[in-house]
Design an enzyme around this catalytic site. Structure first.
Site, short mmCIF file in Angstrom:
data_model
loop_
_atom_site.label_atom_id
_atom_site.label_comp_id
_atom_site.label_asym_id
_atom_site.label_seq_id
_atom_site.Cartn_x
_atom_site.Cartn_y
_atom_site.Cartn_z
CG ASN A 1 -6.68 12.17 11.57
OD1 ASN A 1 -6.54 11.01 11.14
ND2 ASN A 1 -6.12 13.21 10.99
CG HIS B 1 -5.45 16.93 0.78
ND1 HIS B 1 -4.37 17.04 -0.08
CD2 HIS B 1 -4.93 16.60 1.98
CE1 HIS B 1 -3.26 16.82 0.58
NE2 HIS B 1 -3.56 16.53 1.83
CD GLU C 1 -8.08 18.49 6.41
OE1 GLU C 1 -7.12 19.10 6.94
OE2 GLU C 1 -7.93 17.47 5.71
NE ARG D 1 2.49 10.54 0.26
CZ ARG D 1 1.56 11.20 0.97
NH1 ARG D 1 1.15 12.40 0.58
NH2 ARG D 1 1.05 10.66 2.04
NE ARG E 1 -7.71 12.54 7.19
CZ ARG E 1 -6.42 12.33 6.97
NH1 ARG E 1 -5.62 12.03 7.97
NH2 ARG E 1 -5.95 12.39 5.76
#
Ligand code: ADP
Length: 396
Positions: free
Chosen positions: A9, A177, A382, A237, A88
């Site tokens: 990743n 996601h 993941e 965020r 990823r």
């Protein structure tokens, strides 16, 4: 036997990796290269419970991957077992609706999707190119965060703005996601037989957070949009708000539009409201010692998560399951309870005692007896999904 997968990743300033063996069931080694691009960067290896660290002199992504190669050369059994590399990739746009074996066309496609993920996608390409250079014999696979949501209907993914923005610029909801949601959907199908024919809501709550509705195994709506800024309040965020605020903030602070957007991405959410931290655990500790700002931030997070669960649920025929996952979803009993308190009108109820005593890292049904929906905690994975996709694509 060649059955291990190196999962990478690669971000702009960090590179996380893991080597998974035995059909992804076993993590042999994992680690992270941090602060890439600076002269303080280093890479850590966690192997058999021991941590080791190597400093990366030039702070480059290439050096980080090279250190993995050097580590492997001193662990020849693992080196020989490597069958492929899975990457990823954050944004696959409308080009990628599933994982793919990487060739030059795929690299060009990932570069084209960079307009919506200008920090992430170029870093992924760098990681892929370096991995091809240093591991030339290994096939590589790209797994996209957006791919699972390519099943959304146009009335869900289009923004109500003039259509030429979509036709000419592909401005639409993409969602993120997706790898986590796909994992949760498959894992749920194992533990709750028939759930792949039912309606499932998932709240992936980490530092980044989103919700997803899954109808018969397919994503039917999700809260994040063209970028991960839309939807839930997150660590830093803001999530969804009146877009006019952007112009008000830039006028009030006399800053550019980009700087105002930066405030919504990096200084808002739990951090902006609490004025303490973006980290849920830190805020829960502050709340427990009486800090009202921390409590307000957490309660706003809960209210907005519930709102976005209810919102994506409009694409389901029935809400048969609700799953909490991600660092917050898996660990914060306070937020799970607070979120479900807002969902009583949907007849979603949890057993407070089971919720409070949920063991860390385990799959658990936390529904109350009178709940119309099965409520679960399911730890996401993941890396496993990326490893399984890689194995399946390199076998063909
Ligand atoms: P990312 O989006 O970076 O992958 P994670 O899924 O790792 O994020 O989630 C990180 C969040 O999970 C942080 O806000 C952290 O405080 C929260 N978290 C982790 N453990 C706990 C815990 N025991 N209680 C409450 N929150 C927790």
């Amino acid at each position: 036997m060649k059955d291990s997968i190196l999962v990478i990743n690669c971000g702009s300033s960090s590179l996380k990796f893991a080597i998974l063996a035995n059909a992804g069931q076993e993590t042999l080694v994992e680690g992270i290269a941090d602060r890439l691009g600076t002269d303080e960067s280093s890479i850590t290896f966690k192997f058999k419970g021991q941590k080791s660290e190597v400093s990366l002199e030039d702070g480059s992504h290439k050096n980080a991957v090279n250190q993995i190669k050097i580590w492997l050369s001193s662990h020849p059994i693992i080196e020989r077992s490597l069958a492929g590399i899975g990457h990823r990739v954050v944004h696959g746009g409308e080009t990628f609706s599933k994982s793919v074996l990487i060739d030059q066309d795929v690299i060009a496609g990932i570069k084209q999707c960079s307009q919506f993920a200008p920090l992430h996608n170029p870093a992924h390409v760098k990681g892929i190119e370096v991995a091809f250079e240093l591991f030339p014999g290994l096939p590589q696979v790209a797994v996209f965060d957006t791919a699972f949501h390519q099943t959304l209907a146009p009335e869900q993914y289009l923004y109500p703005i003039p259509m030429h923005f979509y036709r000419e610029h592909h401005f639409r909801k993409y969602g993120f996601h997706g790898t986590s949601y796909r994992y949760i959907s498959q894992r749920l199908a194992h533990i709750a037989k028939g759930s792949d024919q039912q309606g499932v809501l998932v709240a992936h709550l980490g530092n980044g957070a989103s919700t997803c509705a899954i109808n018969q195994g397919k994503s039917s709506d999700t809260s994040m949009g063209i970028t991960p800024l839309e939807g839930l309040m997150m660590g830093t965020r803001s999530g969804s708000l009146d877009p006019s605020l952007l112009s008000f903030i830039s006028q009030a602070e006399n800053i550019s539009f980009e700087s105002a957007l930066d405030i919504l991405n990096k200084q808002s959410g739990l951090l902006g409201v609490s004025e303490i931290s973006n980290d849920c655990r830190t805020l829960e500790e502050a709340m427990e010692s009486g800090d009202q700002r921390a409590k307000l931030a957490l309660d706003m997070f809960a209210a907005r998560t519930a709102k976005h669960l209810a919102s994506v649920a409009t694409t389901l025929i029935s809400i048969d399951h609700l799953v909490f996952t991600g660092g917050i979803g898996e660990n914060s009993s306070y937020l799970r309870q607070a979120i479900c308190n807002h969902l009583k009108a949907l007849n979603i109820r949890i057993d407070s005692e089971v919720n409070d005593n949920a063991p860390r890292g385990e799959t658990l049904n936390i529904s109350a007896k009178d709940s119309h929906t099965n409520v679960w905690i399911i730890p996401t994975n993941e890396e496993l999904m990326i490893a399984l996709d890689t194995i399946s694509l390199i076998q063909h």
